[in-house]
Scaffold this motif. Sequence first.
Motif, short mmCIF file in Angstrom:
data_model
loop_
_atom_site.label_atom_id
_atom_site.label_comp_id
_atom_site.label_asym_id
_atom_site.label_seq_id
_atom_site.Cartn_x
_atom_site.Cartn_y
_atom_site.Cartn_z
N GLY A 82 0.76 -1.23 0.00
CA GLY A 82 0.00 0.00 0.00
C GLY A 82 0.79 1.28 0.00
N MET A 83 2.09 1.22 -0.30
CA MET A 83 2.88 2.44 -0.40
C MET A 83 4.12 2.16 -1.23
SD MET A 83 4.44 2.58 3.49
CE MET A 83 2.85 2.17 4.20
N SER A 84 4.74 3.22 -1.70
CA SER A 84 5.92 3.05 -2.55
C SER A 84 7.12 2.60 -1.72
CB SER A 84 6.25 4.36 -3.25
OG SER A 84 6.73 5.31 -2.30
N ALA A 85 8.09 2.06 -2.42
CA ALA A 85 9.32 1.63 -1.75
C ALA A 85 10.02 2.84 -1.11
CB ALA A 85 10.26 0.95 -2.75
N GLY A 86 9.92 3.99 -1.75
CA GLY A 86 10.55 5.19 -1.20
C GLY A 86 9.95 5.61 0.12
N VAL A 87 8.62 5.56 0.21
CA VAL A 87 7.95 5.92 1.45
C VAL A 87 8.27 4.90 2.54
CG1 VAL A 87 5.70 6.17 2.58
CG2 VAL A 87 6.10 7.24 0.36
N ARG A 88 8.30 3.61 2.17
CA ARG A 88 8.65 2.58 3.14
C ARG A 88 10.07 2.82 3.69
NH1 ARG A 88 6.39 -0.98 -0.62
NH2 ARG A 88 8.45 -1.85 -1.17
N ALA A 89 10.96 3.22 2.83
CA ALA A 89 12.34 3.47 3.26
C ALA A 89 12.41 4.66 4.21
CB ALA A 89 13.23 3.72 2.04
N LYS A 90 11.61 5.68 3.95
CA LYS A 90 11.58 6.85 4.83
C LYS A 90 11.03 6.48 6.20
CE LYS A 90 11.10 10.02 0.94
NZ LYS A 90 10.17 10.81 0.12
N LEU A 91 9.99 5.68 6.23
CA LEU A 91 9.43 5.24 7.51
C LEU A 91 10.42 4.37 8.28
CD1 LEU A 91 5.81 4.39 6.31
CD2 LEU A 91 6.46 6.28 7.81
N GLU A 92 11.12 3.52 7.56
CA GLU A 92 12.12 2.66 8.22
C GLU A 92 13.25 3.51 8.80
OE1 GLU A 92 15.07 -1.14 7.26
OE2 GLU A 92 13.63 -0.44 5.77
N ALA A 93 13.68 4.52 8.04
CA ALA A 93 14.76 5.38 8.53
C ALA A 93 14.33 6.17 9.77
CB ALA A 93 15.19 6.34 7.43
N GLY A 94 13.03 6.44 9.86
CA GLY A 94 12.53 7.21 11.00
C GLY A 94 11.96 6.35 12.11
N SER A 95 12.28 5.05 12.11
CA SER A 95 11.64 4.12 13.05
C SER A 95 11.93 4.46 14.51
CB SER A 95 12.06 2.68 12.74
OG SER A 95 13.48 2.55 12.85
N ALA A 96 13.15 4.89 14.83
CA ALA A 96 13.48 5.21 16.21
C ALA A 96 12.65 6.41 16.70
CB ALA A 96 14.97 5.51 16.35
N TYR A 97 12.52 7.41 15.85
CA TYR A 97 11.69 8.57 16.17
C TYR A 97 10.22 8.17 16.32
CZ TYR A 97 8.76 12.60 14.92
OH TYR A 97 7.77 13.54 14.87
N LEU A 98 9.72 7.33 15.40
CA LEU A 98 8.31 6.95 15.43
C LEU A 98 7.97 6.09 16.64
CD1 LEU A 98 7.74 6.22 11.63
CD2 LEU A 98 6.81 8.12 12.98
N ALA A 99 8.97 5.46 17.23
CA ALA A 99 8.72 4.63 18.41
C ALA A 99 8.39 5.48 19.64
CB ALA A 99 9.93 3.75 18.70
N VAL A 100 8.85 6.75 19.66
CA VAL A 100 8.67 7.57 20.86
C VAL A 100 7.80 8.81 20.63
CG1 VAL A 100 10.83 6.80 21.89
CG2 VAL A 100 10.83 8.84 20.42
N ALA A 101 7.75 9.28 19.40
CA ALA A 101 7.08 10.55 19.13
C ALA A 101 5.59 10.56 19.48
CB ALA A 101 7.27 10.95 17.66
N PRO A 102 4.84 9.47 19.26
CA PRO A 102 3.42 9.53 19.62
C PRO A 102 3.17 9.86 21.09
CG PRO A 102 3.82 7.67 18.16
CD PRO A 102 5.16 8.22 18.54
N THR A 103 4.06 9.42 21.97
CA THR A 103 3.91 9.73 23.39
C THR A 103 4.14 11.21 23.65
OG1 THR A 103 4.63 7.51 23.98
CG2 THR A 103 4.74 9.17 25.71
N VAL A 104 5.05 11.81 22.89
CA VAL A 104 5.35 13.23 23.05
C VAL A 104 4.22 14.09 22.47
CG1 VAL A 104 6.96 15.07 22.44
CG2 VAL A 104 7.83 12.80 23.02
N VAL A 105 3.73 13.71 21.31
CA VAL A 105 2.74 14.52 20.60
C VAL A 105 1.34 14.36 21.20
CG1 VAL A 105 1.60 14.88 18.37
CG2 VAL A 105 4.07 14.43 18.47
N GLY A 106 1.00 13.19 21.66
CA GLY A 106 -0.33 12.96 22.20
C GLY A 106 -0.52 13.66 23.53
#
Length: 307
Positions: free
Chosen positions: A235-259
């Motif tokens: 459901g997404m391009s390889a480029g977008v998947r790569a960007k999400l993978e590169a940001g995985s450490a940030y995405l693991a914690v950011a929802p707690t900060v933003v919510g």
Amino acid sequence: MTDRLMLLDSASLYFRAFYGVPDTVRAPDGTPVNAVRGFLDIITKLVTTYRPTHLVACWDDDWRPQWRVDLIPTYKTHRVAEVVAVGPDVEVVPDPLEVQVPVIRDTLDALGIPIVGAAEHEADDVIGTLATRAPIPVDVVTGDRDLFQLIDDARDVRVVYTARGMSNLEVLTDASVVAKYGILPSQYADFATLRGDSSDGLPGVAGIGEKTAAGLLAAHGDLPGILAAAEAGDGMSAGVRAKLEAGSAYLAVAPTVVGVVRDLPLPEIDARLHPLDDKAKEDASALAERWALGTAMTRIIAALDAV
């Protein structure tokens, strides 16, 4: 009149008041009172326009909680004036505004408007908790987009958005957020996490802007759904998947900060607005005379008389 609770993002409003009223407005002792006067006028306009029956001034007891900084060290870094080893860091606040904050608090006390904060939490978290537990409709008054995540038509929680100025207030509902961003308010925290927010020091996912974030949420519902789809290569391009993978450490914690926190153990408070009795009016008038608040105090007392 139907009961309605109004929650003020107090710092957002007194900063707006400070920059909206000339700092030549001063008390007899020379103390600037432009933010105090402007803040009172803002409340008067809100009360007369939206007719809340209950009102709370929500406060930043800690504007940059350490637990958020521990997760994302850049969180609000650009607004730090002084790092404090024990307790909240000192925020960059213009000196002429800083001296007015205690006067603003005294004025709210004189008007019977409760001030509510919570240790190690921001006003956003107080607002989130009070809005979540309120048994009546809620208006959140703020210039902060982060609080769009609280909008909920089903519970009649709206945001009165001040970013365009007090003469151009916007009342935001589910439809408003969909029209602005193409997402539901319930998706806004994930949207902000992906997009980032430079005003809060949130980097976001490199290469993913508002349009891509909105598209991912439309396709996959929420951040866990997006990450599951990325892992499955669906459901997404390889480029977008790569960007999400590169940001995985940030995405693991950011929802707690933003919510925003929605379950703080806040005390029960009497937030109902009421006209001031004669003694309270005398005290408020004395405070107004001391600080040269003039018609700003007169107008808000009149607005409370009409509640």
